[in-house]
Design a protein around this motif. Structure first.
Motif, PDB file in Angstrom:
ATOM      1  N   ARG A  15       0.996  -1.115   0.132  1.00  0.00           N
ATOM      2  CA  ARG A  15       0.035  -0.211  -0.085  1.00  0.00           C
ATOM      3  C   ARG A  15       0.913   1.216   0.051  1.00  0.00           C
ATOM      4  O   ARG A  15       0.047   2.517  -0.162  1.00  0.00           O
ATOM      5  N   GLY A  16       2.078   1.217   0.240  1.00  0.00           N
ATOM      6  CA  GLY A  16       2.942   2.352   0.254  1.00  0.00           C
ATOM      7  C   GLY A  16       3.126   3.079   1.451  1.00  0.00           C
ATOM      8  O   GLY A  16       3.622   4.121   1.491  1.00  0.00           O
ATOM      9  N   LEU A  17       2.729   2.333   2.605  1.00  0.00           N
ATOM     10  CA  LEU A  17       2.580   2.990   4.007  1.00  0.00           C
ATOM     11  C   LEU A  17       4.146   2.889   4.701  1.00  0.00           C
ATOM     12  O   LEU A  17       4.256   3.467   5.577  1.00  0.00           O
ATOM     13  N   VAL A  18       4.638   1.587   4.323  1.00  0.00           N
ATOM     14  CA  VAL A  18       5.997   1.401   4.805  1.00  0.00           C
ATOM     15  C   VAL A  18       7.124   1.177   3.789  1.00  0.00           C
ATOM     16  O   VAL A  18       6.574   0.525   2.622  1.00  0.00           O
ATOM     17  N   SER A  19       8.211   2.012   3.798  1.00  0.00           N
ATOM     18  CA  SER A  19       9.162   1.865   2.810  1.00  0.00           C
ATOM     19  C   SER A  19      10.355   1.042   3.406  1.00  0.00           C
ATOM     20  O   SER A  19      10.694   1.053   4.571  1.00  0.00           O
ATOM     21  N   ILE A  20      10.937   0.120   2.361  1.00  0.00           N
ATOM     22  CA  ILE A  20      12.027  -0.870   3.085  1.00  0.00           C
ATOM     23  C   ILE A  20      13.463  -0.096   2.434  1.00  0.00           C
ATOM     24  O   ILE A  20      13.554   0.518   1.359  1.00  0.00           O
ATOM     25  N   ASN A  21      14.207  -0.320   3.301  1.00  0.00           N
ATOM     26  CA  ASN A  21      15.753   0.231   2.733  1.00  0.00           C
ATOM     27  C   ASN A  21      16.499  -0.608   3.745  1.00  0.00           C
ATOM     28  O   ASN A  21      15.982  -1.179   4.779  1.00  0.00           O
ATOM     29  N   PRO A  22      17.841  -0.795   3.465  1.00  0.00           N
ATOM     30  CA  PRO A  22      18.954  -1.589   4.129  1.00  0.00           C
ATOM     31  C   PRO A  22      19.084  -1.207   5.640  1.00  0.00           C
ATOM     32  O   PRO A  22      19.024  -2.191   6.161  1.00  0.00           O
ATOM     33  N   SER A  23      18.961  -0.087   5.917  1.00  0.00           N
ATOM     34  CA  SER A  23      19.274   0.162   7.286  1.00  0.00           C
ATOM     35  C   SER A  23      17.873  -0.444   8.003  1.00  0.00           C
ATOM     36  O   SER A  23      18.014  -0.502   9.274  1.00  0.00           O
ATOM     37  N   ARG A  24      16.620  -0.237   7.649  1.00  0.00           N
ATOM     38  CA  ARG A  24      15.508  -0.776   8.374  1.00  0.00           C
ATOM     39  C   ARG A  24      15.688  -2.341   8.354  1.00  0.00           C
ATOM     40  O   ARG A  24      15.172  -2.985   9.521  1.00  0.00           O
ATOM     41  N   LEU A  25      16.342  -2.962   7.334  1.00  0.00           N
ATOM     42  CA  LEU A  25      16.445  -4.500   7.197  1.00  0.00           C
ATOM     43  C   LEU A  25      17.436  -4.928   8.443  1.00  0.00           C
ATOM     44  O   LEU A  25      17.447  -6.164   8.690  1.00  0.00           O
ATOM     45  N   LYS A  26      18.281  -4.095   8.975  1.00  0.00           N
ATOM     46  CA  LYS A  26      19.315  -4.601   9.948  1.00  0.00           C
ATOM     47  C   LYS A  26      18.749  -5.425  11.003  1.00  0.00           C
ATOM     48  O   LYS A  26      19.318  -6.160  11.813  1.00  0.00           O
ATOM     49  N   ILE A  74      10.953  -6.377  -2.843  1.00  0.00           N
ATOM     50  CA  ILE A  74      11.717  -7.738  -2.860  1.00  0.00           C
ATOM     51  C   ILE A  74      13.099  -7.673  -3.389  1.00  0.00           C
ATOM     52  O   ILE A  74      13.961  -8.432  -3.173  1.00  0.00           O
ATOM     53  N   THR A  75      13.231  -6.686  -4.387  1.00  0.00           N
ATOM     54  CA  THR A  75      14.707  -6.124  -4.858  1.00  0.00           C
ATOM     55  C   THR A  75      15.507  -5.851  -3.857  1.00  0.00           C
ATOM     56  O   THR A  75      16.722  -6.429  -3.765  1.00  0.00           O
ATOM     57  N   ILE A  76      15.002  -5.004  -3.063  1.00  0.00           N
ATOM     58  CA  ILE A  76      15.995  -4.631  -1.894  1.00  0.00           C
ATOM     59  C   ILE A  76      16.186  -5.569  -1.085  1.00  0.00           C
ATOM     60  O   ILE A  76      17.339  -5.635  -0.548  1.00  0.00           O
ATOM     61  N   ILE A  77      15.230  -6.356  -0.501  1.00  0.00           N
ATOM     62  CA  ILE A  77      15.465  -7.539   0.419  1.00  0.00           C
ATOM     63  C   ILE A  77      16.524  -8.350  -0.285  1.00  0.00           C
ATOM     64  O   ILE A  77      17.361  -9.028   0.522  1.00  0.00           O
ATOM     65  N   SER A  78      16.320  -8.630  -1.451  1.00  0.00           N
ATOM     66  CA  SER A  78      17.268  -9.813  -1.916  1.00  0.00           C
ATOM     67  C   SER A  78      18.550  -9.385  -2.370  1.00  0.00           C
ATOM     68  O   SER A  78      19.413 -10.047  -1.981  1.00  0.00           O
ATOM     69  N   GLY A  79      18.705  -7.970  -2.371  1.00  0.00           N
ATOM     70  CA  GLY A  79      19.893  -7.579  -2.610  1.00  0.00           C
ATOM     71  C   GLY A  79      20.617  -7.253  -1.339  1.00  0.00           C
ATOM     72  O   GLY A  79      22.005  -7.466  -1.172  1.00  0.00           O
ATOM     73  N   TYR A  80      19.830  -6.965  -0.336  1.00  0.00           N
ATOM     74  CA  TYR A  80      20.540  -7.087   1.141  1.00  0.00           C
ATOM     75  C   TYR A  80      21.022  -8.292   1.484  1.00  0.00           C
ATOM     76  O   TYR A  80      22.226  -8.509   2.054  1.00  0.00           O
ATOM     77  N   ALA A  81      20.168  -9.327   1.236  1.00  0.00           N
ATOM     78  CA  ALA A  81      20.375 -10.710   1.652  1.00  0.00           C
ATOM     79  C   ALA A  81      21.779 -11.345   0.861  1.00  0.00           C
ATOM     80  O   ALA A  81      22.367 -12.053   1.510  1.00  0.00           O
ATOM     81  N   LYS A  82      21.758 -10.826  -0.341  1.00  0.00           N
ATOM     82  CA  LYS A  82      23.048 -11.191  -1.028  1.00  0.00           C
ATOM     83  C   LYS A  82      24.330 -10.588  -0.688  1.00  0.00           C
ATOM     84  O   LYS A  82      25.173 -11.319  -0.355  1.00  0.00           O
ATOM     85  N   LYS A  83      24.125  -9.399  -0.260  1.00  0.00           N
ATOM     86  CA  LYS A  83      25.231  -8.647   0.064  1.00  0.00           C
ATOM     87  C   LYS A  83      25.798  -9.091   1.610  1.00  0.00           C
ATOM     88  O   LYS A  83      27.035  -9.221   1.672  1.00  0.00           O
ATOM     89  N   TYR A  84      24.860  -9.377   2.539  1.00  0.00           N
ATOM     90  CA  TYR A  84      25.422  -9.883   3.685  1.00  0.00           C
ATOM     91  C   TYR A  84      25.287 -11.414   3.678  1.00  0.00           C
ATOM     92  O   TYR A  84      25.412 -11.966   4.903  1.00  0.00           O
ATOM     93  N   ASN A  85      25.425 -12.144   2.616  1.00  0.00           N
ATOM     94  CA  ASN A  85      25.559 -13.690   2.879  1.00  0.00           C
ATOM     95  C   ASN A  85      24.330 -14.246   3.752  1.00  0.00           C
ATOM     96  O   ASN A  85      24.783 -15.046   4.254  1.00  0.00           O
ATOM     97  N   ILE A  86      23.096 -13.899   3.572  1.00  0.00           N
ATOM     98  CA  ILE A  86      22.045 -14.289   4.080  1.00  0.00           C
ATOM     99  C   ILE A  86      21.638 -15.300   3.333  1.00  0.00           C
ATOM    100  O   ILE A  86      20.981 -15.069   2.361  1.00  0.00           O
ATOM    101  N   GLY A  87      21.481 -16.649   3.951  1.00  0.00           N
ATOM    102  CA  GLY A  87      20.902 -17.580   2.955  1.00  0.00           C
ATOM    103  C   GLY A  87      19.477 -17.606   2.535  1.00  0.00           C
ATOM    104  O   GLY A  87      18.671 -16.612   3.111  1.00  0.00           O
TER     105      GLY A  87
END
Length: 88
Positions: A15-26, A74-87
């Motif tokens: 819905r666009g109420l929450v944005s995802i970024n790498p700092s939030r994913l930490k 999905i793109t941001i989370i996948s990139g974050y997981a790949k960068k930090y070697n999260i399976g």
């Protein structure tokens, strides 16, 4: 998830109420990120399955906006997981 469950967070991202970024994913662990990705994919399937009449331009725009928000997350989370070697 810490304050929201994965299903609710996926719904709010769409819905666009929450944005995802790498700092939030930490603050999320690998299992929480996997759960969020699964819920985002489920939300994406649900939105794609929704039938919209061709003459309802606003509904078409809304559906496309929701899909774009989900794909971006999905793109941001996948990139974050790949960068930090999260399976996956």
């Amino acid at each position: 998830m810490s304050s929201l469950n994965a299903q609710q967070l996926a719904h709010e991202i769409a819905r666009g109420l929450v944005s995802i970024n790498p700092s939030r994913l930490k603050k999320y662990g690998p299992n929480e990120l996997k759960a969020l990705l699964a819920q985002l994919n489920a939300e994406q399937r649900k939105i794609r399955a929704k039938q919209v009449s061709a003459d309802h331009l606003e509904e078409i725009k809304e559906k496309n906006r929701y899909l774009q928000n989900i794909q971006q997350a999905i793109t941001i989370i996948s990139g974050y997981a790949k960068k930090y070697n999260i399976g996956s």
